[in-house]
Design an enzyme around this catalytic site. Structure first.
Site, PDB file in Angstrom:
ATOM      1  N   ARG A 101      19.311 106.569   5.594  1.00 56.40           N
ATOM      2  CA  ARG A 101      19.682 107.299   7.067  1.00 56.40           C
ATOM      3  C   ARG A 101      18.934 108.461   7.247  1.00 56.40           C
ATOM      4  NH1 ARG A 101      26.126 107.921   8.938  1.00 56.40           N
ATOM      5  NH2 ARG A 101      25.737 105.758   9.189  1.00 56.40           N
ATOM      6  N   HIS A 128      20.870 100.635  14.155  1.00 56.88           N
ATOM      7  CA  HIS A 128      22.131 100.764  13.283  1.00 56.88           C
ATOM      8  C   HIS A 128      22.399  99.390  12.919  1.00 56.88           C
ATOM      9  CE1 HIS A 128      25.080 102.015  10.672  1.00 56.88           C
ATOM     10  NE2 HIS A 128      25.823 102.667  11.561  1.00 56.88           N
ATOM     11  N   GLN A 131      25.898  98.022  11.207  1.00 59.47           N
ATOM     12  CA  GLN A 131      26.996  98.409  11.947  1.00 59.47           C
ATOM     13  C   GLN A 131      27.081  96.960  12.821  1.00 59.47           C
ATOM     14  OE1 GLN A 131      29.249 100.795  12.247  1.00 59.47           O
ATOM     15  NE2 GLN A 131      30.613  99.312  13.167  1.00 59.47           N
ATOM     16  N   ASP A 225      30.537 104.204  21.937  1.00 60.19           N
ATOM     17  CA  ASP A 225      30.399 105.081  20.839  1.00 60.19           C
ATOM     18  C   ASP A 225      30.347 106.630  21.391  1.00 60.19           C
ATOM     19  OD1 ASP A 225      29.090 105.958  18.253  1.00 60.19           O
ATOM     20  OD2 ASP A 225      26.983 105.221  18.696  1.00 60.19           O
ATOM     21  N   CYS A 266      32.018 101.840  16.438  1.00 61.38           N
ATOM     22  CA  CYS A 266      31.686 101.979  15.051  1.00 61.38           C
ATOM     23  C   CYS A 266      32.260 103.083  14.363  1.00 61.38           C
ATOM     24  CB  CYS A 266      30.044 102.101  15.365  1.00 61.38           C
ATOM     25  SG  CYS A 266      29.789 103.660  16.041  1.00 61.38           S
ATOM     26  N   ARG A 294      32.322  96.420   7.398  1.00 64.62           N
ATOM     27  CA  ARG A 294      30.946  96.939   6.948  1.00 64.62           C
ATOM     28  C   ARG A 294      30.856  96.596   5.655  1.00 64.62           C
ATOM     29  NH1 ARG A 294      28.651 101.498   9.343  1.00 64.62           N
ATOM     30  NH2 ARG A 294      27.122 101.026   7.945  1.00 64.62           N
TER      31      ARG A 294
HETATM   32  N1   CP Z   1      29.875 103.722  11.656  1.00 62.43           N
HETATM   33  C1   CP Z   1      29.066 104.558  10.774  1.00 62.43           C
HETATM   34  O1   CP Z   1      27.810 104.348  10.447  1.00 62.43           O
HETATM   35  O2   CP Z   1      29.918 105.644  10.217  1.00 62.43           O
HETATM   36  P1   CP Z   1      29.561 106.771   9.364  1.00 62.43           P
HETATM   37  O3   CP Z   1      28.547 107.870  10.040  1.00 62.43           O
HETATM   38  O4   CP Z   1      30.645 107.334   8.812  1.00 62.43           O
HETATM   39  O5   CP Z   1      28.668 106.074   8.220  1.00 62.43           O
HETATM   40  N1  NVA Z   2      25.551 106.889  17.684  1.00 62.03           N
HETATM   41  C1  NVA Z   2      26.407 107.467  16.513  1.00 62.03           C
HETATM   42  C2  NVA Z   2      26.581 106.405  15.373  1.00 62.03           C
HETATM   43  C3  NVA Z   2      27.217 107.002  14.205  1.00 62.03           C
HETATM   44  C4  NVA Z   2      27.633 105.891  13.142  1.00 62.03           C
HETATM   45  C5  NVA Z   2      25.363 108.721  15.850  1.00 62.03           C
HETATM   46  O1  NVA Z   2      23.902 108.549  15.692  1.00 62.03           O
HETATM   47  O2  NVA Z   2      25.787 109.678  15.262  1.00 62.03           O
END
Ligand code: CP
Ligand code: NVA
Length: 307
Positions: A101, A128, A131, A225, A266, A294
């Site tokens: 990540r 993502h 997700q 989101d 998400c 997930r």
């Molecule tokens: N939806 C998601 O990826 O959540 P987190 O940021 O908690 O991993």
């Molecule tokens: N768009 C959000 C998704 C989090 C899972 C972010 O990047 O923070």
């Protein structure tokens, strides 16, 4: 051959459907898969915060008899200047698969380029994929099918989850309508064009509109989101809240969708910004099933990539 999952388009549409089916089988009968990752290790590299991704991947490996290592770039040589290439070359001598990540997908691609083992993008600036596999599994569970449904997304369209949704929906024949104040030109043109051509192949369409009410009309799935993704500077909050507020998912908007529409997010949600409590906690919300899925879908992805 080494397979990565950086974008959903790294999978053929058929493979994506197989992964969703496999996820369903794992969810029904997890014991069948309890040793499938025996002696295998997943390295999880994080440059941004996480609840769901971190915990679900770690538990996924545990449930399959494998092991996962949480690795925060704040406490790593990579965080103080070791190259991504050297990191990848060393780490892939120890582990069987890596998920990362990182802020920039370009960095995850660089990691994948130098890694001898598969790399999964677990959220970057533009993707993502994990997700959206969970989202599609959840839609299939709730609606019994994917093809021919309408999904309406509200708010920030220049967003990782939105880009992966465009790809994922197109690959399985779901129509996606994105209601946003942003002009189409503000979005990533490569992703948008690519997704549109996939949609065409699968008989679905991607619509981008400024009209939230029109987008919600006849939708089977309403989703949104955060307007303040992990990488957005705090100074932008006020301007973004003003810009996106007309796209908040609330009772008034939800009432325009089909009666049996579901609400997805998400998570993490910023309640009373992109969505109100009445919706997240309401009877149409499936957000916690979505979060649970997930884990099942990640188990399937890991099996698909390394077994
Ligand atoms: N939806 C998601 O990826 O959540 P987190 O940021 O908690 O991993
Ligand atoms: N768009 C959000 C998704 C989090 C899972 C972010 O990047 O923070």
């Amino acid at each position: 051959m080494k397979r990565n999952l950086l974008n959903l388009t790294d999978l053929a549409a058929e493979e994506l459907l197989q992964i969703i089916d496999l996820s369903g089988d794992i969810k029904k009968n997890p014991i069948k898969y309890k040793d499938i990752m025996s002696q295998k290790t997943l390295l999880m590299i994080f440059e941004k915060p996480s609840l769901r991704t971190r915990v679900s991947f770690e538990v996924a490996m545990t449930k399959m008899g494998g092991h996962a290592i949480y690795y925060d770039t704040k406490n790593s040589p990579m965080g103080v200047g070791e190259t991504i290439a050297d990191t990848a070359k060393c780490a892939s001598r120890y582990v069987d698969i890596i998920m990362a990540r990182l802020f920039r997908q370009a960095d995850t691609i660089e990691l994948a380029r130098h890694s001898e083992v598969p790399v999964i993008d677990a959220l970057s600036d533009i993707a993502h994929p994990c997700q959206i596999i969970a989202d599609l599994m959840t839609i299939k569970e709730k609606k019994g099918r994917l093809k021919g449904l309408k999904l309406a997304y509200f708010g920030d369209a220049d967003n990782n989850v939105t880009y992966s949704l465009m790809q994922g929906c197109s690959m399985v024949g779901i129509d996606i309508c994105i209601a946003t104040p942003q002009d189409e030109e503000e979005l990533n043109q490569d992703i948008l064009k690519g997704a549109r051509s996939i949609a065409k192949e699968h008989g679905s369409k991607i619509t981008i509109t400024k009209d939230a009410i029109e987008a919600a009309k006849d939708a089977d799935i309403i989703t949104t989101d955060t307007w303040m993704s992990y990488h957005i500077p705090k100074e932008e909050k006020e301007g973004r809240v003003k810009r996106f507020m007309p796209y908040q998912v609330n009772n008034a908007l939800m009432s325009r969708a089909k009666k049996d529409a579901i609400f997805m997010h998400c998570l993490p949600a910023k309640r009373d910004y992109e969505v109100t409590d009445e919706i997240v906690d309401g009877p149409q919300s499936v957000v916690f099933d979505e979060a649970e899925n997930r884990m099942w879908t990640e188990m399937a992805v890991l099996i698909h990539l390394i077994v």
